[in-house]
Design an enzyme around this catalytic site. Structure first.
Site, PDB file in Angstrom:
ATOM      1  NE  ARG A  94      -4.003  -2.199   0.165  1.00  0.00           N
ATOM      2  CZ  ARG A  94      -4.464  -2.908  -0.934  1.00  0.00           C
ATOM      3  NH1 ARG A  94      -3.940  -2.531  -2.253  1.00  0.00           N
ATOM      4  NH2 ARG A  94      -5.429  -3.834  -0.659  1.00  0.00           N
TER       5      ARG A  94
ATOM      6  CG  ASP B 227      -4.472 -11.266  -3.130  1.00  0.00           C
ATOM      7  OD1 ASP B 227      -3.679 -10.516  -3.295  1.00  0.00           O
ATOM      8  OD2 ASP B 227      -5.491 -11.725  -3.733  1.00  0.00           O
TER       9      ASP B 227
HETATM   10 ZN   LIG Z   1      -4.649 -10.301  -8.097  1.00  0.00          ZN
END
Ligand SMILES: [Zn+2]
Length: 446
Positions: free
Chosen positions: A66, A307
């Site tokens: 981020r 992820d």
């Molecule tokens: Zn993805």
């Protein structure tokens, strides 16, 4: 600086090692493996790993850190702290930041922030196309010189097959793997969960499995056309896994990863509209999970990746339709992978392979993913029988969006070592670190 990880059980699939050994580390590198009876080298700090598994440092190929741009969700430092707390010595940062990592300047910024944090190794992944918009190729060469180890427009697929062909040809020229988010927009558009019985009952727009499978088949064909190394991110469907299986049978350079939520939960978890069950690709039905478990067992699936996708609570409390996709995953992946071991789905050697050996090889990370002499001293120490409960409120991440809050687990990473430095040690295991010969002798006599 000398460190001995003594009395443990070393599993290093790359060297074919699966036996009781001690790991001798000096100046950030592995010197070699010693037998348990050997003398402790002079001046060593010692970690007594009796009863524990000592593995090459785990590598997460797929995380969203981020920063730059969304530091209220995560920073590189907080993401790296979550990584090492979850057993990952290395984490790869997807480029969908603000600005997108499509330039050497952003790549260098990420590396600098990671160096300041001094926790996990952080390797940036560069964008395939400028701003990940799918229309113009990014400057892969400049980014590679700055430190990227792969390219991806993760979050989106590259919509045009012609553009993806050119991207693969370009990436091949720089020997960069192309990490592929498979989601045909024209099929998935507007969907917020798996399309099936569940979406019908809940009245939510579905994303059909075919949206993933169409792109997976397309990009396996393009891998054959271009010879590029293609890695399918977070495969979640029977068809995508079958596409990879067939590509491998034909000798194509295609690999894939799976994320733990995709085998742990089904689309039935969406029933209470908890937005922590909303991710892309979505949670699938039981038949797809069976295909994932088979792929993990037979080697079609090369890697487990998190992820990790932090989002602020204010965003995740929106209506299901409106909430962003994604969950945090760095601190739960290893525990959920142990579920597979405990249920007899995979053995512990395979767990190490999919979390360390294979990701390092797919990404071309030399001297990582192994404990061979001369390798970087990145080590993950595991306690397969450690019982714990994930408490999202105590996560090292800045975000709390996990469907696994309160979940009881058996098996954990209890220490993470990066370049010979202990960067994470579970509080229950602090007593295992000692210094010198005397302490080791005490340890071995237990
Ligand atoms: Zn993805």
């Amino acid at each position: 600086m000398r460190l001995l990880i003594a009395n443990g059980y070393v599993i290093d699939p790359e060297q074919g090692i699966n036996t009781g050994k001690s790991v001798f580390i000096e100046d950030g590198r592995v010197v070699g493996l010693l037998s348990h009876g050997d003398d402790v080298p002079e001046g060593c700090e010692v970690i007594d790993a009796i009863g524990l598994i000592v593995a090459p440092g785990f590598v997460d190929m797929h995380a969203h850190l981020r920063e730059p741009g969304h530091e209220y969700k995560e920073t590189i430092a907080s993401g790296a702290a979550a990584a090492v707390a979850g057993g990952f010595a290395t984490v790869c940062a997807m480029p969908n930041t603000d600005p997108v990592n499509d330039s050497a300047a952003v790549t260098r910024f990420i590396i600098e922030q990671a160096e300041n944090a001094r926790l996990a190794n952080v390797f940036p992944i560069g964008a395939i196309t400028k701003n990940s918009a799918g229309t113009e190729l990014a400057e892969m060469g400049e980014m590679k010189d700055a430190g990227i180890i792969a390219v991806s427009d993760d979050g989106h697929s590259v919509p045009s097959p012609g553009m993806m062909r050119r991207a693969m040809e370009y990436a091949r020229g720089f020997d960069l793997p192309v990490i592929d988010h498979c989601e045909d927009k024209s099929l998935a558009r507007g969907g917020v969960m798996h399309e099936g019985h569940g979406s019908l009952v809940l009245g939510l727009h579905g994303m059909p499995a075919a949206a993933e499978e169409v792109d997976a088949l397309r990009d396996c064909a393009l891998a054959e056309l271009t010879g590029a190394r293609v890695h399918l991110a977070h495969v979640s469907t029977r068809g995508a896994i079958e596409a990879v299986r067939r590509a491998k049978e034909r000798g194509l350079p295609v690999t894939c990863e799976v994320a733990p939520h995709h085998w742990t939960l089904t689309d039935e978890a969406v029933a209470d509209y908890d937005t922590n069950t909303k991710m892309s690709p979505p949670l699938r039905s039981r038949d797809h999970i069976e295909a994932i478990l088979k792929g993990l067992r037979d080697g079609t699936i090369d890697a487990i990746a998190t992820d990790h996708a932090p989002h602020h609570a204010d965003e995740k409390t929106l209506e299901y339709d409106q909430a962003p996709f994604g969950i945090i995953g760095l601190e739960t992946a290893v525990g959920l992978a142990f579920d597979l071991v405990n249920q007899g789905g995979i053995d512990i050697e395979r767990l190490v392979e999919v979390l360390a050996t294979k990701p390092a090889r797919i990404l071309g990370l030399e001297n990582r993913g192994t404990l061979g002499a001369g390798a970087y001293a990145d080590v993950t120490i595991l306690d397969p029988s450690f019982q714990w409960t994930f408490d999202a409120s105590r996560s090292k991440s800045r975000s709390r969006n996990s469907p696994f809050d309160g979940r009881a687990m058996t098996g954990a990473a209890v220490a993470t070592i990066v370049a010979g430095r202990v960067v994470f040690l579970h509080p229950d295991f602090e007593k295992l670190v000692t210094s010198g010969r005397k302490a080791l002798a005490k340890g071995t006599s237990r």
